[in-house]
Design a protein around this motif. Structure first.
Motif, mmCIF file in Angstrom:
data_model
loop_
_atom_site.group_PDB
_atom_site.id
_atom_site.type_symbol
_atom_site.label_atom_id
_atom_site.label_comp_id
_atom_site.label_asym_id
_atom_site.label_seq_id
_atom_site.Cartn_x
_atom_site.Cartn_y
_atom_site.Cartn_z
ATOM 1 N N GLU A 1 0.847 -1.181 0.000
ATOM 2 C CA GLU A 1 0.000 0.000 0.000
ATOM 3 C C GLU A 1 0.886 1.235 0.000
ATOM 4 N N PHE A 2 0.576 2.176 -0.871
ATOM 5 C CA PHE A 2 1.297 3.429 -0.902
ATOM 6 C C PHE A 2 0.538 4.435 -0.050
ATOM 7 N N ILE A 3 1.229 5.079 0.853
ATOM 8 C CA ILE A 3 0.625 6.026 1.782
ATOM 9 C C ILE A 3 0.874 7.440 1.274
ATOM 10 N N ASP A 4 -0.188 8.208 1.166
ATOM 11 C CA ASP A 4 -0.084 9.615 0.784
ATOM 12 C C ASP A 4 0.289 10.397 2.043
ATOM 13 N N ARG B 1 -7.568 12.453 4.670
ATOM 14 C CA ARG B 1 -6.998 11.114 4.524
ATOM 15 C C ARG B 1 -7.979 10.123 5.133
ATOM 16 N N GLU B 2 -8.040 8.947 4.542
ATOM 17 C CA GLU B 2 -8.807 7.844 5.088
ATOM 18 C C GLU B 2 -7.834 6.743 5.451
ATOM 19 N N PHE B 3 -8.010 6.150 6.641
ATOM 20 C CA PHE B 3 -7.110 5.101 7.094
ATOM 21 C C PHE B 3 -7.765 4.305 8.213
ATOM 22 N N TYR B 4 -7.162 3.167 8.515
ATOM 23 C CA TYR B 4 -7.612 2.351 9.635
ATOM 24 C C TYR B 4 -6.899 2.807 10.903
ATOM 25 N N ILE B 5 -7.639 2.841 11.987
ATOM 26 C CA ILE B 5 -7.063 3.195 13.286
ATOM 27 C C ILE B 5 -6.072 2.100 13.677
ATOM 28 N N ALA B 6 -4.919 2.496 14.165
ATOM 29 C CA ALA B 6 -3.884 1.549 14.594
ATOM 30 C C ALA B 6 -4.169 1.062 16.012
ATOM 31 N N GLY B 7 -3.871 -0.205 16.253
ATOM 32 C CA GLY B 7 -3.925 -0.751 17.603
ATOM 33 C C GLY B 7 -5.295 -1.067 18.157
ATOM 34 N N VAL B 8 -6.341 -1.083 17.344
ATOM 35 C CA VAL B 8 -7.681 -1.332 17.890
ATOM 36 C C VAL B 8 -7.820 -2.715 18.490
ATOM 37 N N ARG B 9 -7.032 -3.665 18.061
ATOM 38 C CA ARG B 9 -7.139 -5.031 18.590
ATOM 39 C C ARG B 9 -6.845 -5.083 20.090
ATOM 40 N N ILE C 1 -3.591 7.149 15.950
ATOM 41 C CA ILE C 1 -3.279 7.583 14.599
ATOM 42 C C ILE C 1 -2.087 6.726 14.149
ATOM 43 N N PRO C 2 -2.093 6.168 12.941
ATOM 44 C CA PRO C 2 -0.944 5.373 12.481
ATOM 45 C C PRO C 2 0.347 6.198 12.535
ATOM 46 N N VAL C 3 1.431 5.529 12.822
ATOM 47 C CA VAL C 3 2.710 6.195 13.043
ATOM 48 C C VAL C 3 3.143 7.046 11.852
ATOM 49 N N PHE C 4 2.769 6.665 10.636
ATOM 50 C CA PHE C 4 3.192 7.436 9.461
ATOM 51 C C PHE C 4 2.464 8.774 9.348
ATOM 52 N N PHE C 5 1.414 9.004 10.148
ATOM 53 C CA PHE C 5 0.725 10.297 10.171
ATOM 54 C C PHE C 5 0.894 11.035 11.507
ATOM 55 N N SER C 6 1.407 10.362 12.518
ATOM 56 C CA SER C 6 1.359 10.913 13.873
ATOM 57 C C SER C 6 2.106 12.244 14.043
ATOM 58 N N LYS C 7 3.274 12.375 13.450
ATOM 59 C CA LYS C 7 4.039 13.616 13.619
ATOM 60 C C LYS C 7 3.300 14.806 13.010
ATOM 61 N N CYS D 1 -9.236 -8.355 13.751
ATOM 62 C CA CYS D 1 -9.462 -6.944 14.092
ATOM 63 C C CYS D 1 -8.199 -6.106 13.937
ATOM 64 N N GLU D 2 -7.408 -6.408 12.924
ATOM 65 C CA GLU D 2 -6.224 -5.603 12.637
ATOM 66 C C GLU D 2 -6.618 -4.289 11.969
ATOM 67 N N GLU D 3 -7.489 -4.390 11.002
ATOM 68 C CA GLU D 3 -7.958 -3.213 10.269
ATOM 69 C C GLU D 3 -9.472 -3.281 10.236
ATOM 70 N N CYS D 4 -10.083 -2.776 11.290
ATOM 71 C CA CYS D 4 -11.531 -2.937 11.364
ATOM 72 C C CYS D 4 -12.283 -1.624 11.539
ATOM 73 N N VAL D 5 -11.622 -0.574 11.977
ATOM 74 C CA VAL D 5 -12.301 0.719 12.133
ATOM 75 C C VAL D 5 -11.583 1.731 11.230
ATOM 76 N N LYS D 6 -12.290 2.159 10.180
ATOM 77 C CA LYS D 6 -11.724 3.092 9.221
ATOM 78 C C LYS D 6 -12.280 4.481 9.492
#
Length: 121
Positions: free
Chosen positions: A7-10, A21-29, A79-85, A110-115
């Motif tokens: 997956e390419f991240i913008d 941006r649309e993405f899955y929340i990190a760590g929901v599991r 927030i996924p680490v690639f967007f957090s900063k 439940c790795e990618e379940c809440v977008k």
């Protein structure tokens, strides 16, 4: 490999205006967003629900970590680490930020379940 997912991240750049941006929340599991368990109550998350973003100043894994909570201040994930900063900086700059649930697909892993859709103005 054909079975690998790529997956390419913008990215979000700090000088970007009107970011979406649309993405899955990190760590929901880790926070029982999908599975029902005896010792935990399933979080009641709804499509179009607005979520809150809070800096996690004590996070040992990411110094720019941003927690995502519901209105009852229950942790959903991050927030996924690639967007957090970039989001951290937007919070510091008092930019208008909106994070809205756009899809919820509960499954066993439940790795990618809440977008969500993130908007920064």
């Amino acid at each position: 490999m054909p079975t690998d997912s790529l997956e390419f991240i913008d990215p979000i750049f700090s000088d970007d205006k009107n970011i979406e941006r649309e993405f899955y929340i990190a760590g929901v599991r880790h926070y029982n967003c999908c599975k029902k368990a005896d010792e935990y109550a399933e979080l009641d998350l709804n499509i179009n629900e607005n979520l809150l973003l809070v800096k996690d100043l004590n996070n040992i894994y990411d110094k720019y970590a941003i927690k995502i909570t519901n209105k009852q201040n229950r942790l959903i994930g991050y927030i996924p680490v690639f967007f957090s900063k970039s989001v951290y900086k937007a919070i510091n700059e008092n930019r208008k930020i909106k994070c809205t649930i756009i899809n919820k697909e509960c499954n066993d892993s439940c790795e990618e379940c809440v977008k969500v859709k993130l908007t920064i103005i």
